[in-house]
Scaffold this motif. Structure first.
Motif, PDB file in Angstrom:
ATOM      1  N   LYS A  67       0.473  -0.504   0.031  1.00  0.00           N
ATOM      2  CA  LYS A  67      -0.180  -0.272   0.038  1.00  0.00           C
ATOM      3  C   LYS A  67       1.208   0.755  -0.026  1.00  0.00           C
ATOM      4  O   LYS A  67       2.213   1.038   0.341  1.00  0.00           O
ATOM      5  N   GLU A  68       0.413   2.121  -0.448  1.00  0.00           N
ATOM      6  CA  GLU A  68       1.031   3.579  -0.374  1.00  0.00           C
ATOM      7  C   GLU A  68       0.344   4.588   0.588  1.00  0.00           C
ATOM      8  O   GLU A  68      -0.301   4.189   1.611  1.00  0.00           O
ATOM      9  N   ASP A  69       1.532   5.360   1.111  1.00  0.00           N
ATOM     10  CA  ASP A  69       1.794   5.614   2.265  1.00  0.00           C
ATOM     11  C   ASP A  69       2.834   7.080   2.203  1.00  0.00           C
ATOM     12  O   ASP A  69       3.269   7.477   2.946  1.00  0.00           O
ATOM     13  N   PRO A  70       1.902   8.244   1.840  1.00  0.00           N
ATOM     14  CA  PRO A  70       2.742   9.617   1.579  1.00  0.00           C
ATOM     15  C   PRO A  70       3.164  10.123   2.597  1.00  0.00           C
ATOM     16  O   PRO A  70       4.077  11.001   2.784  1.00  0.00           O
ATOM     17  N   SER A  71       2.676   9.333   3.985  1.00  0.00           N
ATOM     18  CA  SER A  71       3.533  10.325   5.092  1.00  0.00           C
ATOM     19  C   SER A  71       5.079   9.689   5.483  1.00  0.00           C
ATOM     20  O   SER A  71       6.137  10.717   5.969  1.00  0.00           O
ATOM     21  N   LEU A  72       5.714   8.529   4.389  1.00  0.00           N
ATOM     22  CA  LEU A  72       6.724   8.014   5.314  1.00  0.00           C
ATOM     23  C   LEU A  72       7.361   8.616   3.850  1.00  0.00           C
ATOM     24  O   LEU A  72       9.008   8.862   3.914  1.00  0.00           O
ATOM     25  N   LEU A  73       7.097   9.770   2.932  1.00  0.00           N
ATOM     26  CA  LEU A  73       7.695  11.111   2.591  1.00  0.00           C
ATOM     27  C   LEU A  73       8.434   9.757   0.889  1.00  0.00           C
ATOM     28  O   LEU A  73       8.332   9.930  -0.158  1.00  0.00           O
ATOM     29  N   ALA A  74       9.570   8.806   1.509  1.00  0.00           N
ATOM     30  CA  ALA A  74       9.880   8.298   0.913  1.00  0.00           C
ATOM     31  C   ALA A  74      10.435   6.876   1.176  1.00  0.00           C
ATOM     32  O   ALA A  74      10.885   7.197   2.619  1.00  0.00           O
TER      33      ALA A  74
END
Length: 248
Positions: A210-217
């Motif tokens: 899944k995608e989690d933008p809060s991880l930044l990268a």
């Protein structure tokens, strides 16, 4: 001129009577007065001799007392000089001890101030470094950096110790494996990551991506309580925690 024996005899008798009267009524009292005076003078002389002897004895006693007093005074002076010397040594020792304590306190104060200065300097350096790293990592967040972080995660996964692999297997037996990434992950990269995880765990796995933008990268893999992180958010959290501990 005719010599008159009657007159001569009468005169002689008168002279004898006069001598007797003088002896009887004048000579004896005068003699007694003279003798009394003489006795008094002799008594006074004897008293003077006694007084002189007493004076000499008193003088000798005074001289002995003076000699004894001089001796006692010399002994007292020696004792006083000893006490003064001992008190001087005690005061010098006390002053030396107080000076040593003062220097020790001053050195301790200077050491505390030096340690405080070093701690403040380290905090400032840590604060500056943490802020720099945080800003740098935030600006470096990109899909290309994420690809690098995934490669790092794969390397870390292959180098996990047996104890961590056992934790991974136990966690996967109880819960499914979830993989989060800051950017959408391509299918081939998902397959490569699943194969690497399965090889490390010793069994085939089908992780949920899944995608989690809060991880930044980067990405985070977890199954139950087992977690493997290689993302900027967790790294930034580390630096923020370091900064917070340094500031406190």
């Amino acid at each position: 001129m005719n010599f008159d024996w009657t007159t001569f005899v009468l005169e002689f008798v008168n002279f004898i009577v006069l001598l007797w009267i003088l002896r009887r009524f004048l000579y004896r009292p005068v003699l007694e007065v003279i003798q009394a005076r003489q006795r008094k003078i002799e008594d006074q002389l004897r008293q003077a001799d006694r007084s002189q002897m007493e004076a000499l004895a008193a003088k000798e006693a005074c001289e002995r007392n003076m000699a004894s007093w001089e001796k006692e005074k010399a002994l007292a002076r020696m004792e006083l000089e000893k006490e003064i010397a001992a008190e001087r040594q005690r005061l010098l020792a006390r002053l030396t001890e107080e000076e040593s304590e003062r220097r020790a306190k001053q050195q301790a104060q200077e050491e505390r101030e030096r340690q405080e200065w070093m701690r403040t300097t380290e905090q400032q350096a840590l604060e500056l470094g943490s802020r720099f790293v945080v800003r740098l990592l935030e600006r470096l967040a990109s899909s290309e950096l994420e690809a690098r972080l995934i490669s790092v995660a794969l390397g870390d996964l292959g180098a996990l110790p047996k104890s961590e692999l056992e934790k991974l297997r136990s966690a996967m037996a109880e819960d499914s494996l979830e993989v989060s990434s800051g950017y959408p992950m391509a299918a081939d990269r998902q397959e490569a990551l699943a194969a690497a995880i399965g090889q490390a765990a010793g069994s085939e796995v089908n992780p949920t991506f899944k995608e989690d933008p809060s991880l930044l990268a980067g990405l985070r893999m977890h199954a139950g309580s087992w977690v493997l992180s290689a993302n900027l958010r967790d790294e930034l959290k580390f630096f923020r925690d370091v900064f917070s501990r340094g500031a406190s």
